[in-house]
Write an enzyme that holds these catalytic residues in place. Structure first.
Site, short mmCIF file in Angstrom:
data_model
loop_
_atom_site.label_atom_id
_atom_site.label_comp_id
_atom_site.label_asym_id
_atom_site.label_seq_id
_atom_site.Cartn_x
_atom_site.Cartn_y
_atom_site.Cartn_z
CG HIS A 31 -1.81 1.11 1.41
ND1 HIS A 31 -1.64 2.07 2.39
CD2 HIS A 31 -2.92 1.47 0.72
CE1 HIS A 31 -2.62 2.95 2.30
NE2 HIS A 31 -3.41 2.62 1.30
CD GLU A 58 -2.69 1.94 -3.29
OE1 GLU A 58 -2.00 2.26 -2.32
OE2 GLU A 58 -3.90 2.22 -3.37
CG ASP A 60 -3.10 6.13 -3.95
OD1 ASP A 60 -4.08 5.41 -4.23
OD2 ASP A 60 -2.54 6.11 -2.84
CG HIS A 73 -3.45 8.95 -0.52
ND1 HIS A 73 -4.26 9.78 0.21
CD2 HIS A 73 -4.12 7.77 -0.62
CE1 HIS A 73 -5.36 9.13 0.55
NE2 HIS A 73 -5.30 7.92 0.07
CD GLU A 166 -7.54 4.96 -4.96
OE1 GLU A 166 -6.77 4.48 -4.12
OE2 GLU A 166 -8.48 5.73 -4.68
O1 G3P Z 1 -6.74 1.83 -2.67
C1 G3P Z 1 -6.84 1.01 -1.56
C2 G3P Z 1 -6.60 1.88 -0.42
O2 G3P Z 1 -5.41 2.54 -0.72
C3 G3P Z 1 -7.72 2.84 -0.29
O3 G3P Z 1 -7.43 3.81 0.56
O4 G3P Z 1 -7.18 6.19 0.84
O5 G3P Z 1 -5.18 4.71 1.01
O6 G3P Z 1 -6.20 5.19 -1.20
P1 G3P Z 1 -6.46 5.03 0.27
CA CA Z 2 -5.18 3.82 -2.80
#
Ligand code: G3P
Ligand code: CA
Length: 359
Positions: A31, A58, A60, A73, A166
């Site tokens: 993450h 991941e 963002d 993020h 994302e």
């Molecule tokens: O995308 C999965 C998780 O990352 C969702 O929460 O706010 O960390 O993007 P966030």
């Molecule tokens: Ca995310």
């Protein structure tokens, strides 16, 4: 890039081949990288997550003023950079500094650090025991930079680590005149991600945008990728719906009904719920059980990847004695297919220890 080289050398020494999670079909999704150890979304955090054996890393993604795809993020810069110090006059009336108001060159002139909040004029780290604020040197990078890093490591190690981008706040970007989903898909295709077998999941909190991606954008671009519907609490105001110049929060409540899973399966391949959404929370501190959402998702053919698993002090729910027990509850008692975690090394080691277990 020097810090990445050092990290890679260190991490290769203890993990790169022996710890990889390939023996287990349950996934470890790093993450924001190995964000428990290094500033979230820094290249160093991504290299460390890779070396720790994550299956997916991941990203963002938000957009700059000059249409570059940035790994951040928030669509704000002020939580993780020194933007307020360098560009004090570029904040909007709400006091925030929007990435979309800055060019890539301006953003890359900023220093990036661990997430912080300002209290009484003083910066405080959101996670006080993590990497110290403003130490070493980190900067914001692009989606292309990060894919080149991961694909480069896949070539040099022979592994096949996936990406998990994302698309952040697509409605906000569209309202600002930028089609971020189209730009992300074009970039993914340029790097060879274009079919369901590729090691990629594309995630978003915005169901309207996921449907547009599934029904219009991907067919137009002759590509088909696995999509994941992230689920938020309505009160977080994660997704805004713009209409006639005003915005209202999207209501997620329907997604927590078990019959929602069949609807989501018409446009997505998986769900990414907040982890408490999967359990019976009325049991207080007892070991929780599934509330049925996971079974309904599996019944509809959806994979389930909850977020976010953190091993920091005070971040492990009371119903688990330690991080390993928390992982056991979700991976094996509830039966999730993968988890988003800031500590990919701990999840990889846990799955290695439990590789003969089934759920
Ligand atoms: O995308 C999965 C998780 O990352 C969702 O929460 O706010 O960390 O993007 P966030
Ligand atoms: Ca995310």
């Amino acid at each position: 890039m020097k810090i990445i080289t050092i990290l890679l050398l260190c991490c290769f020494c203890f993990s790169v081949f022996s710890q990889h999670n390939s023996v287990n079909d349950k996934l470890v999704i790093a993450h924001r990288g190995a964000s428990g150890y290094l500033p979230e979304h820094s290249m160093a955090a991504k290299a460390m997550a890779y070396a720790m054996g994550a299956d997916y890393i991941e990203q963002d993604v938000v957009m700059s003023k000059d249409d570059q795809l940035l790994i951040l993020h928030d669509h704000y810069l002020d939580r993780v950079t020194n933007v307020a110090e360098v560009y004090p006059n570029k904040k909007r009336s709400d006091g925030r500094y929007y990435a979309i108001d800055f060019t890539l060159a301006e953003i890359q002139s900023l220093l990036m650090t661990e997430g912080f909040v300002v209290k009484n004029g003083k910066q405080e780290a959101i996670y006080p025991n993590r990497f110290p604020l403003w130490k070493s040197k980190f900067t914001v990078h692009t989606l292309a930079d990060e894919i080149e890093l991961i694909q480069g490591l896949n070539k040099s190690t022979g592994k096949q680590v996936g990406i998990y981008p994302e698309i952040k706040s697509p409605a906000f970007h569209l309202q600002q005149g930028k089609d971020i989903s189209l730009a992300v898909l074009n970039e993914l295709k340029r790097f060879g991600y274009d079919n369901l077998d590729d090691k990629i999941f594309v995630q978003s909190f915005d169901p309207t945008e996921l449907k547009r991606i599934k029904q219009h954008l991907m067919p137009k671009l002759n590509m088909e990728l696995k999509l994941v519907q992230l689920i938020a609490m309505t009160s977080w105001q994660e997704t805004l719906v713009y209409h006639n110049g005003t915005s209202t929060p999207y209501n997620y409540d329907w997604m927590l009904e078990t019959n929602a899973m069949e609807k989501i399966a018409t446009y997505a391949n998986g769900i990414g719920p907040w982890k408490p959404m999967l359990i019976n929370t009325k049991m207080n501190q007892q070991k929780p059980k599934s509330n049925g959402l996971l079974e309904a998702a599996h019944q509809a053919g959806l994979v389930v990847h909850p977020y976010t698993f953190r091993a920091d002090i005070n971040r492990i729910p009371k119903y688990a004695q330690d991080f390993d027990e928390l992982l056991h509850i979700y991976y094996y008692d509830i039966g999730v297919d993968g988890i988003f975690t800031d500590f990919p090394d701990k999840a990889v080691q846990f799955l290695q220890k439990n590789k003969d277990k089934r759920h």
